[in-house]
Enzyme design. Structure first.
Site: not given
Length: 592
Positions: A257-259, A294, A391-392
């Protein structure tokens, strides 16, 4: 019960005890056991206890303080604040000894959230639907994070016990049963993991050691300490966690996630170190293991080989592919979608995944990204829908609520004939009517209110009414997000499901459609007329997004492989495509 050695890293403490019910047993300083060359970090404590085998509840006390869960707990049967439980991973009886893994190139991924994927909301509940995924034709499921998080329901990105599968989903054995069953069905399993932050509730790591550092700041506060004093053991904590999902749970890959929020000034970045260890484990278990990052940086460094100065990760999520498609098909150019919309930008995404490759971004008001030179399509994961992009949104609308059935079919065709690794989101294949909302279950009323208020004010840049945002803390918000498995059996959904199955089958049948070489992909388009053609070697994917019928010339010998509607007509030398239709043609020769 057998003797068990309890170990914990607590370099900030002068006294550590293992807590077993009413008993507190002193722990002694121990060797680190670190595999890092030249690392002598210290701070480890150990205590061997008779009659404390699998199933034993325990906790640690630091300097006489209250019991805290083990930072490396394998199971939290009573949630984030309760005791940890000893787990013997060798006790599970696997039946996947013949499983030889799945390589990411050529894959079709399927993202799912365990809590909403089945009526039961458990690992075992998910097993019941694996047959559907086999019939659909996907290769692997990608699970949203399952590490223990606050409450009974959540997306999982606020996990705090990173080694412990959520107790509400079925714990360690439940996850193993799901992975074992998936492999039995010929499906791989990808685990979504979060190493850029921990959740706000139940994060006791700072009490144990310097897991976080104020040297760097992220959206969540102090960054995980990957490069400061004491960081050797923090790095080991993260790499050990990644290897545990792949080794102890037999997962086939990880989504990181969000690297872009992982900050590390070390000479060897933590992602590079992680990739090297995963490659070594893959060699040991003799099956492919992969890492998907990501990142919104559009930086090739994450996926370039380590010998070329990169980190050596396998692939990167490419959300800009989604953004370009979404804006073109829905006309939505609010928020970050203002950077997208025209067909030339969609065509660029269809060719190379990244749109902003060193060009000016109006939304960011600066130049963004670098060209993906030398990269293959299989180094990008793309999606028409995913948990974030649904979802956002304020109301969690899926594409089925935002575009016509015809455009849904066009989107599916462009996804599943792309040179990239396509990923579906649960229920997308039948146009699920259920939204996927953001939901939480924090027991702390103050934290719950903060999350709810923050959610309402998050969407101002999109012009959404804050009062229209469902309260994440309400049980009804979660329940609305659960898939309705009666839907795919309805006639109104069956045609779309059949279209997805046909497209995935075509991807298997036509070698050019799975070819990851980006120089074998070209595009043509007419912004005013609204048509776009993607050529994949001998295959042409022709889409009409305009308001009028469009005639697409074809060779008389061309084979019509698939059309999204019966109204697409074929004559000897052309196809007639009404608005919002797509046709896939094998012309028998390559235009590249």
């Amino acid at each position: 019960r057998l003797m068990h050695e309890f170990r914990v890293w607590a370099p900030l403490s002068g006294r550590v005890e293992v807590v077993l019910g009413d008993r507190r047993l002193p722990m002694a300083r121990a060797a680190s056991g670190s595999a890092a060359r030249g690392s002598v970090t210290g701070g480890w404590w150990a205590c061997s206890v008779d009659e404390a085998g699998p199933g034993t509840d325990y906790a640690f006390s630091l300097d006489g303080g209250p019991p805290r869960p083990d930072p490396r707990s394998a199971f939290q049967p009573r949630g984030i604040h309760g005791p940890s439980q000893v787990v013997d991973h060798s006790a599970f009886r696997w039946s996947d000894s013949d499983w030889r893994g799945v390589a990411l190139p050529g894959c079709v991924l399927y993202e799912c959230h365990i809590g909403t994927f089945s009526a039961e909301g458990t690992f075992d509940g998910a097993i019941e639907h694996l047959g559907h995924l086999v019939d659909l034709g996907v290769d692997a499921i990608e699970l949203l994070p399952v590490a223990e998080f606050s409450g009974a329901r959540g997306w999982g990105y606020d996990g705090v016990d990173l080694f412990a599968p959520h107790h509400g989903y079925g714990g360690p054995d439940g996850l193993k049963r799901l992975v074992d069953a998936a492999h039995g069905h010929g499906l791989g399993v990808v685990m979504d993991v979060v190493y850029n932050h921990l959740g706000p509730a139940g994060n006791y790591l700072p009490e144990f050691g310097p897991y976080f550092s104020a040297r760097h700041q992220t959206n969540w506060g102090d960054a995980v300490n990957f490069d400061g004093p004491g960081s050797d053991e923090v790095r080991r904590f993260v790499t050990d966690n990644a290897l545990a999902w792949l080794r102890d749970y037999h997962c086939d890959g990880l989504r990181l996630d969000a690297v872009h929020a992982i900050v590390d000034d070390s000479a060897t970045h933590i992602l590079e170190a992680l990739a090297a260890k995963v490659d070594a484990l893959a060699a040991h278990v003799r099956r492919p293991l992969f890492l998907i990052a990501e990142s919104d940086l559009n930086d090739p460094r994450f996926v370039r080989g380590r010998d070329a100065g990169g980190y050596g990760l396998t692939a990167s999520w490419a959300d800009e592919w989604h953004h370009a498609l979404h804006a073109a098909l829905t006309g939505d150019v609010s928020g970050y979608y203002e950077d997208f919309g025209p067909l030339p930008l969609l065509a660029k995404a269809l060719r190379q995944a990244w749109v902003y490759d060193g060009i000016y971004s109006p939304h960011r008001q600066r130049v963004h990204g670098r060209p993906p030179s030398g990269l293959a399509g299989s180094q990008f994961v793309v999606a028409t829908q995913n948990h974030d992009q649904i979802g956002n949104r304020a109301a969690g609308e899926r594409s089925a609520a935002l575009m016509s059935d015809g455009r849904l079919r066009v989107a599916a065709a462009l996804l599943l004939t792309s040179p990239f690794v396509p990923m579906l989101f649960q229920g997308e294949e039948w146009g699920a009517s259920t939204p996927f909302l953001y939901f939480t279950d924090h027991s702390d009323p103050g934290l719950g209110r903060t999350v709810s208020d923050g959610r309402r004010h998050e969407f101002s840049s999109f012009g959404w009414d804050p009062d229209s945002v469902p309260d994440p803390q309400l049980l009804a918000t979660f329940e609305r997000s659960r898939l309705d498995w009666a839907e795919p059996r309805k006639d109104s959904r069956a045609d779309l499901l059949a279209w997805y199955r046909r497209l995935i089958a075509l991807r298997r049948e036509i070698p050019a459609l799975a070819d990851p070489r980006l120089d074998r992909t070209s595009t043509e388009y007419d912004q005013d007329a609204g048509w776009i053609v993607v050529r994949r070697g001998p295959v042409a994917v022709a889409s009409n997004l305009g308001d009028s019928t469009w005639t697409f010339p074809v060779d008389p010998s061309a084979e019509l492989l698939a059309a999204s509607a019966p109204s697409v007509e074929r004559t000897r030398q052309h196809l007639t495509l009404p608005p919002d239709t797509v046709a896939i043609v094998n012309e028998g020769f390559s235009h590249i």
